[in-house]
Scaffold this motif. Structure first.
Motif, PDB file in Angstrom:
ATOM      1  N   ALA A  40      30.045  24.180  -3.042  1.00  0.00           N
ATOM      2  CA  ALA A  40      28.585  24.161  -3.181  1.00  0.00           C
ATOM      3  C   ALA A  40      28.159  24.600  -4.573  1.00  0.00           C
ATOM      4  O   ALA A  40      27.246  24.036  -5.172  1.00  0.00           O
ATOM      5  CB  ALA A  40      27.952  25.054  -2.119  1.00  0.00           C
ATOM      6  N   GLU A  41      28.830  25.626  -5.115  1.00  0.00           N
ATOM      7  CA  GLU A  41      28.502  26.097  -6.458  1.00  0.00           C
ATOM      8  C   GLU A  41      28.853  25.045  -7.505  1.00  0.00           C
ATOM      9  O   GLU A  41      28.136  24.878  -8.492  1.00  0.00           O
ATOM     10  CB  GLU A  41      29.245  27.392  -6.747  1.00  0.00           C
ATOM     11  CG  GLU A  41      28.678  28.599  -6.030  1.00  0.00           C
ATOM     12  CD  GLU A  41      29.241  29.900  -6.556  1.00  0.00           C
ATOM     13  OE1 GLU A  41      28.665  30.446  -7.511  1.00  0.00           O
ATOM     14  OE2 GLU A  41      30.261  30.350  -6.006  1.00  0.00           O
ATOM     15  N   ALA A  42      29.960  24.333  -7.278  1.00  0.00           N
ATOM     16  CA  ALA A  42      30.354  23.284  -8.210  1.00  0.00           C
ATOM     17  C   ALA A  42      29.327  22.168  -8.236  1.00  0.00           C
ATOM     18  O   ALA A  42      28.989  21.628  -9.297  1.00  0.00           O
ATOM     19  CB  ALA A  42      31.727  22.727  -7.827  1.00  0.00           C
ATOM     20  N   GLU A  43      28.794  21.814  -7.090  1.00  0.00           N
ATOM     21  CA  GLU A  43      27.768  20.775  -7.039  1.00  0.00           C
ATOM     22  C   GLU A  43      26.480  21.248  -7.696  1.00  0.00           C
ATOM     23  O   GLU A  43      25.787  20.483  -8.350  1.00  0.00           O
ATOM     24  CB  GLU A  43      27.509  20.367  -5.589  1.00  0.00           C
ATOM     25  CG  GLU A  43      28.659  19.605  -4.969  1.00  0.00           C
ATOM     26  CD  GLU A  43      28.314  19.049  -3.595  1.00  0.00           C
ATOM     27  OE1 GLU A  43      27.165  19.241  -3.163  1.00  0.00           O
ATOM     28  OE2 GLU A  43      29.189  18.440  -2.976  1.00  0.00           O
ATOM     29  N   ALA A  44      26.164  22.540  -7.506  1.00  0.00           N
ATOM     30  CA  ALA A  44      24.953  23.078  -8.126  1.00  0.00           C
ATOM     31  C   ALA A  44      25.069  23.059  -9.642  1.00  0.00           C
ATOM     32  O   ALA A  44      24.070  22.919 -10.358  1.00  0.00           O
ATOM     33  CB  ALA A  44      24.706  24.497  -7.640  1.00  0.00           C
ATOM     34  N   ALA A  45      26.295  23.183 -10.170  1.00  0.00           N
ATOM     35  CA  ALA A  45      26.505  23.181 -11.619  1.00  0.00           C
ATOM     36  C   ALA A  45      26.241  21.819 -12.247  1.00  0.00           C
ATOM     37  O   ALA A  45      26.086  21.701 -13.457  1.00  0.00           O
ATOM     38  CB  ALA A  45      27.926  23.630 -11.936  1.00  0.00           C
ATOM     39  N   PRO A  60      26.119  22.338   6.138  1.00  0.00           N
ATOM     40  CA  PRO A  60      27.076  23.432   6.338  1.00  0.00           C
ATOM     41  C   PRO A  60      27.611  23.991   5.024  1.00  0.00           C
ATOM     42  O   PRO A  60      27.821  25.194   4.889  1.00  0.00           O
ATOM     43  CB  PRO A  60      28.185  22.777   7.161  1.00  0.00           C
ATOM     44  CG  PRO A  60      27.491  21.683   7.913  1.00  0.00           C
ATOM     45  CD  PRO A  60      26.459  21.155   6.960  1.00  0.00           C
ATOM     46  N   LYS A  61      27.828  23.105   4.047  1.00  0.00           N
ATOM     47  CA  LYS A  61      28.332  23.548   2.753  1.00  0.00           C
ATOM     48  C   LYS A  61      27.366  24.538   2.096  1.00  0.00           C
ATOM     49  O   LYS A  61      27.771  25.573   1.556  1.00  0.00           O
ATOM     50  CB  LYS A  61      28.541  22.331   1.850  1.00  0.00           C
ATOM     51  CG  LYS A  61      29.302  22.630   0.561  1.00  0.00           C
ATOM     52  CD  LYS A  61      29.428  21.377  -0.282  1.00  0.00           C
ATOM     53  CE  LYS A  61      30.186  20.293   0.463  1.00  0.00           C
ATOM     54  NZ  LYS A  61      30.345  19.067  -0.336  1.00  0.00           N
ATOM     55  N   GLN A  62      26.069  24.239   2.177  1.00  0.00           N
ATOM     56  CA  GLN A  62      25.064  25.141   1.609  1.00  0.00           C
ATOM     57  C   GLN A  62      25.028  26.469   2.364  1.00  0.00           C
ATOM     58  O   GLN A  62      24.863  27.532   1.759  1.00  0.00           O
ATOM     59  CB  GLN A  62      23.684  24.476   1.645  1.00  0.00           C
ATOM     60  CG  GLN A  62      23.512  23.333   0.665  1.00  0.00           C
ATOM     61  CD  GLN A  62      22.184  22.630   0.860  1.00  0.00           C
ATOM     62  OE1 GLN A  62      21.814  22.253   1.975  1.00  0.00           O
ATOM     63  NE2 GLN A  62      21.450  22.450  -0.225  1.00  0.00           N
ATOM     64  N   GLU A  88      34.365  26.330   0.811  1.00  0.00           N
ATOM     65  CA  GLU A  88      33.091  25.608   0.936  1.00  0.00           C
ATOM     66  C   GLU A  88      32.044  26.181  -0.011  1.00  0.00           C
ATOM     67  O   GLU A  88      31.232  25.441  -0.575  1.00  0.00           O
ATOM     68  CB  GLU A  88      32.591  25.704   2.383  1.00  0.00           C
ATOM     69  CG  GLU A  88      33.428  24.953   3.402  1.00  0.00           C
ATOM     70  CD  GLU A  88      33.309  23.440   3.241  1.00  0.00           C
ATOM     71  OE1 GLU A  88      32.376  22.988   2.563  1.00  0.00           O
ATOM     72  OE2 GLU A  88      34.151  22.718   3.796  1.00  0.00           O
ATOM     73  N   ALA A  89      32.064  27.500  -0.190  1.00  0.00           N
ATOM     74  CA  ALA A  89      31.117  28.126  -1.112  1.00  0.00           C
ATOM     75  C   ALA A  89      31.382  27.677  -2.549  1.00  0.00           C
ATOM     76  O   ALA A  89      30.445  27.401  -3.312  1.00  0.00           O
ATOM     77  CB  ALA A  89      31.210  29.641  -1.011  1.00  0.00           C
ATOM     78  N   LEU A  90      32.662  27.565  -2.923  1.00  0.00           N
ATOM     79  CA  LEU A  90      33.005  27.099  -4.265  1.00  0.00           C
ATOM     80  C   LEU A  90      32.549  25.659  -4.486  1.00  0.00           C
ATOM     81  O   LEU A  90      32.054  25.304  -5.559  1.00  0.00           O
ATOM     82  CB  LEU A  90      34.520  27.202  -4.484  1.00  0.00           C
ATOM     83  CG  LEU A  90      35.090  28.616  -4.678  1.00  0.00           C
ATOM     84  CD1 LEU A  90      36.609  28.558  -4.747  1.00  0.00           C
ATOM     85  CD2 LEU A  90      34.525  29.240  -5.944  1.00  0.00           C
TER      86      LEU A  90
END
Length: 496
Positions: free
Chosen positions: A439-444, A268-270, A435-437
């Protein structure tokens, strides 16, 4: 034939079906025409023309039935397109011809524009000239409309009930799943996962579309993927196991999204992150590529000419990528535009080495900033506020439905409900953004250097623009000189 038998009736047949099924073989239309031809033979009538509207609704105003319109025009003139006389019309049922009062009135006017015509449907031969038949027809249309709306309402209720039970309601096999609509199809599911990851990281829908087309993926209906269909796939809540109806997630009594029975492709986060990215780019529009020009070379427009002109000023013109001459050992280069395009045409840089130098500098800069960007986003702090809002709405509805409670009348209920609904909508939107933030933080946190080569050109350009304002390229002088990286001056973005 008419000369031999002046009483012969030359009739036309009209056939229509709202949905032709998945095969699209027009078997329903063929069955209707076959039945009408047999009835005409029994009555001694001659079929001179067949009008057909396949896979078209008669109850929707937005649908244009071409052959129905042609039938009305031909009835008014009295002949078919080939010039045969029209003495009557046949249909398997009157609702094949019309389902709306306006269509009934138009049809009756065209039919009765000539005397002595016959009409035949499932009730046999009908006299449309009889007194009161217009009213009778309107009553039939009203009943037909009522039945259509009942069916639509039952379909919507059934659809929502199945969604609340977490059952799959897809009419076609969704891309990413097998024919059972539950089990994942590995190759397609992996393509979706990679696409979601890339879009979150900055890739465009157009790039994903080209990738899927090149890989030979097709939609469930057997068509090549286009921009719009790719966007629809990536925005579908089914990807993370959720169900949405008209863009809104289906939720239970505790305001939690219903989880379906099918296997999820992403978390869901993605899904919150990828839909947020698409919305940022105007992805909720008409389904056409939007945004800036997609460049072919990495540093086009980022490189600036640093040549000093005769008046002492710097050219500062945007440099563009070009294909290098065939005899050179590299494939592309960057050059300042000509004077007619606002440049000086004095600076030229070898493309591959320029790209390599700037990419290494950018990766180093991104790795340095990754520590601060990769900090965990704190938990969403409005969960209790959302819970209270849900409880308030539920309590308002309970008191309104409770016959014994006279405190909440209709006026009070409908005055307060929009306020609570708006509060819920705002809180849910805030949660999606959060949730979008995350996901972006994890991608970083990913290894920037290791993942760089797998990024698309658009992703790389996006990453470069996050840390660089421009790169000033100073001319190397006359003659064939060795490439000098010192002539490339990056202009970094500051925190301000």
């Amino acid at each position: 034939m008419l000369a031999a038998d002046p009483t012969l009736k030359c009739v036309t047949c009209y056939a229509r079906i709202s949905f032709d099924g998945r095969v699209k073989d027009a078997h329903g239309i063929e069955d209707q025409h076959r039945g009408m031809t047999e009835e005409a033979r029994k009555l001694g009538w001659l079929v001179v023309y067949r009008y057909t509207d396949n896979d078209k609704s008669a109850s929707k105003e937005s649908v244009v039935r071409d052959d129905f319109e042609q039938l009305l025009a031909d009835l008014a003139t009295g002949t078919t397109p080939e010039g045969y006389p029209i003495h009557g019309v046949m249909a398997v049922n009157d609702d094949r011809l019309y389902r709306r009062p306006s269509d009934w009135e138009r049809y009756l006017k065209a039919f009765t524009s000539h005397e002595g015509r016959v009409y035949h449907d499932s009730n046999g031969v009908q006299d449309l000239y009889a007194e009161g038949f217009e009213i009778k027809g309107l009553v039939g249309v009203a009943m037909s409309l009522s039945e259509t709306r009942k069916k639509q309402r039952r379909t919507r209720n059934s659809h929502r009930s199945r969604a609340l039970r977490g059952q799959s309601v897809a009419a076609w096999r969704p891309f990413g799943w097998e024919d059972d609509k539950i089990t994942l199809r590995p190759e397609e599911a992996e393509a979706i996962r990679q696409a979601v990851k890339d879009v979150i990281a900055g890739a465009s829908i157009s790039e994903i579309t080209r990738r899927w087309q090149k890989a030979g993926f097709i939609t469930s209906r057997g068509n090549p993927f286009q921009y719009q269909t790719v966007k629809q796939v990536l925005q579908n809540a089914r990807l993370c196991g959720y169900r949405a109806i008209k863009g809104e997630l289906v939720r239970d009594g505790d305001d939690q999204p219903i989880v379906g029975e099918w296997d999820a492709v992403i978390t869901p986060k993605q899904w919150f992150a990828v839909t947020a990215k698409i919305r940022e780019r105007g992805g909720s529009g008409a389904g056409v590529p939007r945004g800036g020009l997609v460049h072919k070379y990495l540093l086009t427009g980022i490189l600036r000419c640093g040549n000093v002109l005769e008046d002492g000023t710097t050219c500062n013109g945007k440099m563009v990528g070009i294909k290098a001459n065939d005899w050179l050992r590299y494939e592309h280069a960057y050059t300042c535009k000509g004077t007619v395009d606002g440049g000086c045409h004095k600076t030229y840089k070898r493309g591959d080495k320029t790209d390599d130098i700037i990419e290494k500098l950018v990766i180093k800069k991104l790795k340095k900033e990754a520590a601060s960007k990769a900090k965990d986003v704190p938990d969403w702090d409005k969960a209790e506020a959302l819970k209270r809002a849900v409880n308030s709405r539920n309590e308002l509805e309970r008191r309104w439905h409770d016959d014994e409670d006279t405190e909440i009348d209709d006026e009070t209920f409908f005055r307060n409900l929009p306020v609570l609904e708006r509060r819920l909508k705002d809180l849910r939107a805030d949660r999606r953004n959060h949730e979008a933030l995350k996901a972006e933080a994890e991608a970083a946190k990913e290894d920037i250097e290791k993942s760089w080569d797998s990024k698309t050109l658009t992703q790389k350009r996006t990453a470069i623009k996050k840390v660089l304002i421009a790169v000033v390229a100073q001319p190397g002088g006359k003659g064939n000189k060795a490439f000098d990286p010192e002539l490339l001056k990056p202009v970094w973005k500051t925190s301000e």
